[in-house]
Write an enzyme that holds these catalytic residues in place. Structure first.
Site, short mmCIF file in Angstrom:
data_model
loop_
_atom_site.label_atom_id
_atom_site.label_comp_id
_atom_site.label_asym_id
_atom_site.label_seq_id
_atom_site.Cartn_x
_atom_site.Cartn_y
_atom_site.Cartn_z
N GLU A 87 153.92 65.45 127.94
CA GLU A 87 154.93 66.15 127.16
C GLU A 87 154.38 66.84 125.90
O GLU A 87 154.91 67.85 125.48
CB GLU A 87 156.07 65.20 126.75
CG GLU A 87 156.87 64.66 127.89
CD GLU A 87 156.26 63.39 128.48
OE1 GLU A 87 156.87 62.84 129.40
OE2 GLU A 87 155.19 62.96 128.02
N ARG B 56 157.30 63.71 119.39
CA ARG B 56 157.70 65.10 119.59
C ARG B 56 157.56 65.84 118.27
O ARG B 56 157.39 65.25 117.22
CB ARG B 56 159.16 65.21 120.08
CG ARG B 56 159.43 64.52 121.41
CD ARG B 56 158.74 65.22 122.57
NE ARG B 56 159.06 64.60 123.84
CZ ARG B 56 158.39 63.61 124.42
NH1 ARG B 56 157.33 63.11 123.82
NH2 ARG B 56 158.76 63.12 125.58
#
Length: 192
Positions: free
Chosen positions: A45, A90
């Site tokens: 990711e 993130r």
């Protein structure tokens, strides 16, 4: 005053650490709880920022996350709002009050609520429905933020500071200088 031989301490820049940085580290370790901790991560990711095979991260604790301590562009570690047992890494894309506009004409624009931010993965090829970011779970409550990722280690030769927001990097430089322990990062790298 305590002095350590220069060859026993490593700085993230050039393999050496100044006497002042050693004193700051000693003072910090005796009188304060460390400001950082190490986390090992894996997954695609956050490619290309982090390798999918895994690496170790130095995370600066943010005890009271707000728009004064977290900034757009920062890479953060947070508790997943859908499963608070799981932690994710993130990048912050927007902060409270920012207007969000979708590329889907059926979606209406909206402003992020107070105390919330919008996080996305760095890997643009990840499917939004499995991204583990705000495209999947919506606005992230700031209270879920654990800290800002400030340093990463893939190997003894491949390590360095994370490109965060300018404000975040300015705040984190002294923390890296005082608390970075490459040996600890490399040891935990194997557990990623």
């Amino acid at each position: 005053m305590l002095f350590l031989p220069r060859d026993h301490v490593q700085n993230y820049k050039d393999g050496q650490i100044s006497g002042m940085e050693v004193q700051a580290r000693i003072f910090t370790s005796f009188f304060f709880e460390p400001l950082t901790f190490v986390r090992a991560i894996k997954g695609e990711e956050m490619e290309p920022t982090f390798a999918s095979r895994g690496e170790s991260l130095l995370v600066r604790k943010i005890t009271s996350p707000s728009s004064r301590s977290i900034f757009v562009g920062d890479v953060i570690l947070f508790k997943d709002p859908l499963d608070e047992e799981q932690e994710r890494v993130r990048r912050v894309a927007a902060m409270e009050g920012d207007q969000m506009v979708s590329t889907d004409p059926n979606d209406l624009p909206f402003a992020l609520d107070e105390g919330h931010c919008w996080v996305i993965s760095d890997n643009n090829s990840i499917n939004p429905t499995t991204s583990g970011d705000s495209r999947m779970f919506g606005q992230l409550p700031m209270e879920n933020i654990i800290g800002r990722v400030i340093y990463a280690c893939r190997s003894q030769e491949d390590h360095g500071a994370i490109m965060n927001s300018h404000a975040g990097m300015q705040e984190d430089y002294p923390v890296i200088a005082a608390e970075l322990d490459l040996k600890e990062l490399m040891e935990s790298e194997g557990s990623a």
